[in-house]
Design a protein around this motif. Structure first.
Motif, PDB file in Angstrom:
ATOM      1  N   VAL A  65       0.838  -1.190   0.000  1.00 16.97           N
ATOM      2  CA  VAL A  65       0.000   0.000   0.000  1.00 16.97           C
ATOM      3  C   VAL A  65       0.878   1.245   0.000  1.00 16.97           C
ATOM      4  CG1 VAL A  65      -1.790   1.277   1.254  1.00 16.97           C
ATOM      5  CG2 VAL A  65      -1.773  -1.246   1.298  1.00 16.97           C
ATOM      6  N   MET A  66       0.554   2.179  -0.892  1.00 16.78           N
ATOM      7  CA  MET A  66       1.204   3.483  -0.904  1.00 16.78           C
ATOM      8  C   MET A  66       0.136   4.563  -0.804  1.00 16.78           C
ATOM      9  SD  MET A  66       4.236   3.108  -3.763  1.00 16.78           S
ATOM     10  CE  MET A  66       3.224   2.434  -5.070  1.00 16.78           C
ATOM     11  N   GLU A  67       0.336   5.513   0.078  1.00 16.54           N
ATOM     12  CA  GLU A  67      -0.559   6.664   0.142  1.00 16.54           C
ATOM     13  C   GLU A  67      -0.183   7.640  -0.967  1.00 16.54           C
ATOM     14  OE1 GLU A  67      -0.271   8.250   4.096  1.00 16.54           O
ATOM     15  OE2 GLU A  67      -1.442   6.596   4.969  1.00 16.54           O
ATOM     16  N   THR A  68      -1.210   8.052  -1.741  1.00 20.14           N
ATOM     17  CA  THR A  68      -0.967   8.930  -2.885  1.00 20.14           C
ATOM     18  C   THR A  68      -1.961  10.091  -2.871  1.00 20.14           C
ATOM     19  OG1 THR A  68      -2.363   7.518  -4.286  1.00 20.14           O
ATOM     20  CG2 THR A  68       0.026   7.099  -4.304  1.00 20.14           C
ATOM     21  N   PRO A  69      -1.850  10.996  -1.900  1.00 19.91           N
ATOM     22  CA  PRO A  69      -2.791  12.120  -1.836  1.00 19.91           C
ATOM     23  C   PRO A  69      -2.626  13.053  -3.022  1.00 19.91           C
ATOM     24  CG  PRO A  69      -0.970  12.459  -0.322  1.00 19.91           C
ATOM     25  CD  PRO A  69      -0.830  11.059  -0.848  1.00 19.91           C
ATOM     26  N   GLY A  70      -3.682  13.794  -3.273  1.00 19.25           N
ATOM     27  CA  GLY A  70      -3.707  14.736  -4.395  1.00 19.25           C
ATOM     28  C   GLY A  70      -5.123  14.847  -4.908  1.00 19.25           C
TER      29      GLY A  70
END
Length: 242
Positions: A109-114
């Protein structure tokens, strides 16, 4: 390489549904739930028993079928846990650096906010695949509804650092619009022009332009070619105004 199978199909007006099946364990995941009934039909047609949902973010065209599928099949719902109450029916809350098992294969899992503040992507190395939701599109990126250009730049940097052969399964068929914008800002780039031609030919044949790859997006995505968070933000405003 594993024998994991990935099945992509159109639904709603421009979404893609994605099923991931591990024949050894019998587990089947759907990536987001744009249309619960269509997901159920596709599972039945493939002869796969749906066991889980992997949500990338909270938007209704990504979570709208969660409860229908949970009520009907008793699935386990995985999703971003950063902001409470956004993912209907969530069972397992995920964040940066978490991993979970899918038929003996780790999912990172990678957090990719935007696009949203709690967006995550899910990297299944055994299938050389990353399920990227609305962070990266083929030659595009999601609107910055909640996050900042700096956050989106960081999210792109994480995804495009994956092995170049990694297939990026994005959630929408936006490529022709994205490619037109890419040509408007990078029209002297031969890779961009060639990618636009390929996309037009694929869509004329009724073929999806998803998945793309890390290698392709590093060469043709105008928001990566921007070179900085500031320029990404400027280009996103230009794209939004089209």
């Amino acid at each position: 390489m594993s024998n994991i199978q990935i099945h992509l199909f159109p639904c709603l007006s421009d979404n893609y549904g994605i099923l991931v099946h591990d024949p050894d364990s019998g587990r089947t995941a759907c990536i987001d739930t744009p249309d619960g009934e269509e997901i159920a039909r596709q599972c039945a047609a493939k002869g796969w028993a749906l066991t889980e949902i992997w949500n990338t973010h909270w938007h209704p065209d990504h979570t709208g079928g969660n409860m229908l599928l949970k009520d009907r099949f008793g699935v386990t719902i995985y999703g971003p846990g950063l902001i409470e109450g956004r993912i209907p029916g969530i069972d397992i809350k995920l964040g940066e650096g978490d991993t979970f098992d899918f038929g003996g294969h780790p999912v990172r899992v990678m957090e990719t906010p935007g696009h949203t503040n709690e967006h995550i992507v899910l990297y299944l190395a055994a299938a050389e695949a990353c399920f990227v939701g609305d962070t990266i599109f083929t030659m595009g990126c999601g609107r910055l509804f909640e996050g900042t250009p700096a956050q989106m730049w960081g999210s792109f940097s994480k995804i495009l650092a994956l092995p170049e052969q990694t297939k990026l399964y994005c959630a929408h068929e936006y490529t022709l619009s994205n490619a037109k914008f890419a040509v408007s800002v990078d029209g002297d780039n031969a890779d961009v022009l060639a990618a636009f031609d390929r996309a037009k030919a694929m869509r004329a044949r009724g073929e999806p332009t998803v998945p793309t790859t890390v290698a392709a997006e590093r060469l043709t995505n105008p928001f990566w070619l921007a070179g900085s968070a500031e320029e990404l933000g400027r280009r996103r405003k230009l794209k939004d105004a089209m």
